[in-house]
Design an enzyme around this catalytic site. Structure first.
Site, PDB file in Angstrom:
ATOM      1  N   HIS A  85     -24.626   5.729  23.556  1.00 18.93           N
ATOM      2  CA  HIS A  85     -24.656   7.013  24.571  1.00 18.93           C
ATOM      3  C   HIS A  85     -24.005   7.849  24.558  1.00 18.93           C
ATOM      4  CE1 HIS A  85     -29.022   6.583  24.681  1.00 18.93           C
ATOM      5  NE2 HIS A  85     -29.497   5.921  25.356  1.00 18.93           N
TER       6      HIS A  85
ATOM      7  N   HIS B 175     -22.028   9.775  21.270  1.00 20.48           N
ATOM      8  CA  HIS B 175     -23.318  11.181  21.338  1.00 20.48           C
ATOM      9  C   HIS B 175     -22.775  11.932  22.420  1.00 20.48           C
ATOM     10  CE1 HIS B 175     -27.463  12.384  20.763  1.00 20.48           C
ATOM     11  NE2 HIS B 175     -27.248  13.383  20.329  1.00 20.48           N
TER      12      HIS B 175
ATOM     13  N   HIS C 162     -25.497  -0.847  22.846  1.00 21.37           N
ATOM     14  CA  HIS C 162     -26.599   0.461  23.282  1.00 21.37           C
ATOM     15  C   HIS C 162     -25.428   1.689  23.588  1.00 21.37           C
ATOM     16  CE1 HIS C 162     -30.808   1.567  23.208  1.00 21.37           C
ATOM     17  NE2 HIS C 162     -29.646   1.873  24.678  1.00 21.37           N
ATOM     18  N   GLU C 163     -25.660   1.263  25.259  1.00 22.61           N
ATOM     19  CA  GLU C 163     -24.481   2.026  25.842  1.00 22.61           C
ATOM     20  C   GLU C 163     -23.972   2.686  25.507  1.00 22.61           C
ATOM     21  OE1 GLU C 163     -27.101   3.152  28.369  1.00 22.61           O
ATOM     22  OE2 GLU C 163     -28.251   1.223  28.905  1.00 22.61           O
TER      23      GLU C 163
END
Length: 674
Positions: A464, A467, A460-461
């Site tokens: 980011h 992104h 999940h991290e």
């Protein structure tokens, strides 16, 4: 020695020169940085010639270089490796930064120039990114109060400074409360049920915290501590959960009440009925009614699922009703019985470095063509934080990735991504991003074995991080994760899909001693077992979301609770939304809800589920669009991840999937379709 923040770093990718940065560099850099930017903005506003995009908007984007450098490094320092000196400086500098931001956003001469440009924006011949930038700068200032009368602006500045100071106090209180609530145990036998590696880690914790010869269970930032699933002693489970749920309430409860009241007053000053209404007006949800509608779609089926799960657990425990402290423990037993799956049996196949290199990095290569090379020559801010250089599919340099995965006393709880250098073509900067987790560090020489939840958190991290790494914009304000709060979790949640994607899982899930792959039947049983517990996870998360929502839908003249009424306020909010389940506490309670009282998620915790509507639909698109994973990844990168905030986020979603999002995949994912 010159202050390292006063000039751009000469290291690759402008990585901050951590080896030369000392604590006494921060305050002079903040002081000079704020003064420099105010002078730059004053010069823009004082120009005699008419406003143009170049002499106003682009000039504004170039301002504040020194402040930007020190602010990003200091923010990372506060979160990842703080000390008493840094905490004292945080208390001093936070209100000064809030006042500085107000001076920028409420500068009348600058706003007049931006307002003039905004009024004629369609005639300026701007391209799409330039138009988006102008509109964002104008919107930010209108929302910040640029159209208010001087006396109203004076009160607004007071509110902003007070809120900023209180939120800093909340975070510092929470760090102390979490440390103080750790359980100190005398004997290893009390930890029966925990794997040997976790017991050894508890002994290491005790030594580090001044309790040699004992064992310490350090709290994670959420309510239901992971050890509850394994500890055999029901009394110890009860103690652990009580310590988790009770932390922060005495000191942070009154702060939460005050912050909620001040935010409501500020919203009224800005013309909104509540802080939530002000927040969502600039997010993809758009209105509070849209958020309430989402709650309405999710709460009832989630509660029904959770009640069925609770009945199964009570039967397994031989009791009439399951206790909150026992839910995770009996969930594991039911999973073993129904699905022949022992969560502890997964851990030997989930060693941290292997998951990172052969899982997370491998998925990024499979989907996007990226490669990662460790750069031990580049010094980071802590020995545990390792730097990797990232290269694109064609071998060209993309940026730097810093991985900092271990818990320590100097780091706050939770997991997050941050940007040390934001990507910008205007400033010639490539991205430098950092991921933080809080995985317990075992004794020296022992492997770092993850839970399945920690594996998902790492993926999940890293979403980011992608992104930020893939950002391909001209202007700093529009880069990377600078998108609406209820959209920012979307790309990171999409990246979780690769954790159990068969080709990826087979590449990293290997026994840390033998190298043997995870038995073929385990992934299938894992996917089946994940559905059991979906009701709990949804209720736990939704309960936190409605607490956030309740605090921030208060009106300035409404019934704000007294400082001693926090727990009653929570109970009433959960009852009102149909989420008052004694056996499932909210994932975060007010006393330790740092997302909304310290980090910037106020009236935004709903965004995880809002973004998951997009994420679940996109995961289905990856599976069913008929293209290869690599082709699909290129589309997702080009049309969405690379765009940052330079385009409308929902338009970017439609550019990928070809239509508006549908909620069906989300409901199916959590077993809520019926």
């Amino acid at each position: 020695m010159p202050n390292p923040f006063f000039e751009p770093s000469d290291l690759p990718y402008e990585l901050p020169p951590f080896a030369r940065i000392r604590n006494d560099h921060f305050l002079p850099a903040f002081t000079r940085g704020m003064a420099d930017q105010l002078a730059e903005v004053a010069a823009i506003g004082a120009r005699a010639e008419p406003a143009t995009f170049e002499n106003t908007v682009e000039a504004l984007e170039r301002s504040g270089a020194v402040l930007g450098r020190v602010r990003r490094v200091f923010s990372n320092k506060v979160a990842s490796d703080t000390d008493e000196e840094i905490q004292a400086l945080e208390v001093e500098i936070t209100p000064r930064l809030a006042a500085h931001d107000d001076m920028l956003l409420l500068d009348s001469a600058l706003f007049d120039r931006l307002d003039a440009l905004h009024g004629q924006r369609e005639q300026l011949g701007l391209d799409g990114e330039q138009l988006r930038l102008l509109e964002r700068h104008h919107t930010l200032r209108v929302r910040a109060g640029a159209r208010l009368a001087p006396e109203q602006q004076r009160r607004l500045r007071e509110l902003n400074a007070e809120i900023a100071a209180l939120c800093t106090e909340f975070g510092q209180n929470l760090r102390v409360a979490t440390a103080d609530a750790a359980l100190v145990l005398d004997r290893a036998e009390e930890l029966a049920g925990l794997p040997a590696a976790q017991i050894a880690a508890a002994a290491e914790n005790a030594g580090a915290l001044g309790h040699p010869g004992k064992f310490v269970l350090v709290l994670k930032n959420f309510s239901c501590q992971t050890e509850l699933a394994a500890l055999e002693d029901p009394a110890l489970r009860e103690r652990l959960l009580a310590a988790s749920l009770g932390r922060g309430i005495d000191d942070n409860g009154p702060i939460a009440v005050t912050v909620a009241r001040l935010r409501a007053e500020r919203a009224a000053l800005l013309g909104y009925p509540s802080h939530a209404a002000w927040e969502v007006a600039d997010r993809t949800a758009g209105t509070t009614e849209a958020v309430e509608e989402l709650f309405g779609r999710l709460v009832a089926p989630a509660v029904a699922n959770a009640e069925r799960e609770g009945a199964a657990l009570a039967e397994a425990a031989g009791v009439a009703e399951i206790r909150a402290a026992d839910w995770q423990y009996y969930s594991e037993r039911v999973r073993k019985e129904r699905f022949d799956l022992d969560a502890a049996a997964l851990r030997p196949y989930l060693e941290l470095e292997t998951v990172l290199h052969d899982g997370v990095f491998h998925a990024a290569e499979l989907v996007y063509g990226l490669t990662f090379t460790r750069r031990p020559d580049l010094v980071s801010y802590h020995p545990d934080a390792h730097v990797y250089e990232v290269h694109d599919a064609d071998g060209s340099p993309l940026g730097l990735y810093v991985g900092d995965f271990h818990a320590r006393e100097s780091k706050r709880g939770g997991a997050w991504m941050d940007s040390l250098v934001p990507q910008s073509h205007l400033l010639g900067q490539r991205p430098v991003v950092v991921n933080n987790l809080n995985v317990a560090k075992p004794p020296a020489g022992e492997p770092v074995l993850l839970t399945w939840s920690e594996v998902n958190t790492l993926f999940h991290e890293f979403g980011h991080a992608l992104h930020g790494l893939f950002s391909d914009v001209r202007y700093p304000l529009l880069g990377g994760t600078q998108v609406p709060r209820d959209f920012v979790e979307f790309p990171s949640q999409v990246n979780e899909v690769w954790a159990d994607w068969p080709e990826v899982l087979a590449h990293y899930a290997r026994h840390h001693l033998t190298g043997e792959p995870m038995p073929a039947e385990l992934p299938a049983r894992l996917r089946e077992a994940q559905n059991f517990g979906a009701g709990f996870r949804m209720v736990e998360h939704q309960a936190a979301a409605v607490l956030d929502w309740a605090w921030h839908t208060l009106s300035a003249d409404g019934d704000v609770p007294g400082e001693d009424g926090v727990e009653a306020f929570e109970a009433a909010a959960l009852e009102r939304y149909g989420l008052a389940m004694a056996a499932i506490p909210p994932r975060y309670r007010t006393g330790y809800f740092a997302h909304i009282f310290n980090y910037g998620y106020a009236a935004g915790f709903y965004g995880y589920r809002w973004a998951e509507v997009l994420d679940a639909d996109t995961a289905r698109w990856f599976q069913e669009n008929g293209r290869s994973i690599r082709e699909s990844g290129e589309i997702f990168r080009r049309e969405l991840l690379a765009k940052g905030g330079s385009v409308d986020p929902l338009a970017a979603f439609r550019a990928v999937v070809g239509r508006d999002a549908e909620i069906g995949p989300l409901l199916a994912r959590h077993g809520l379709a019926g």
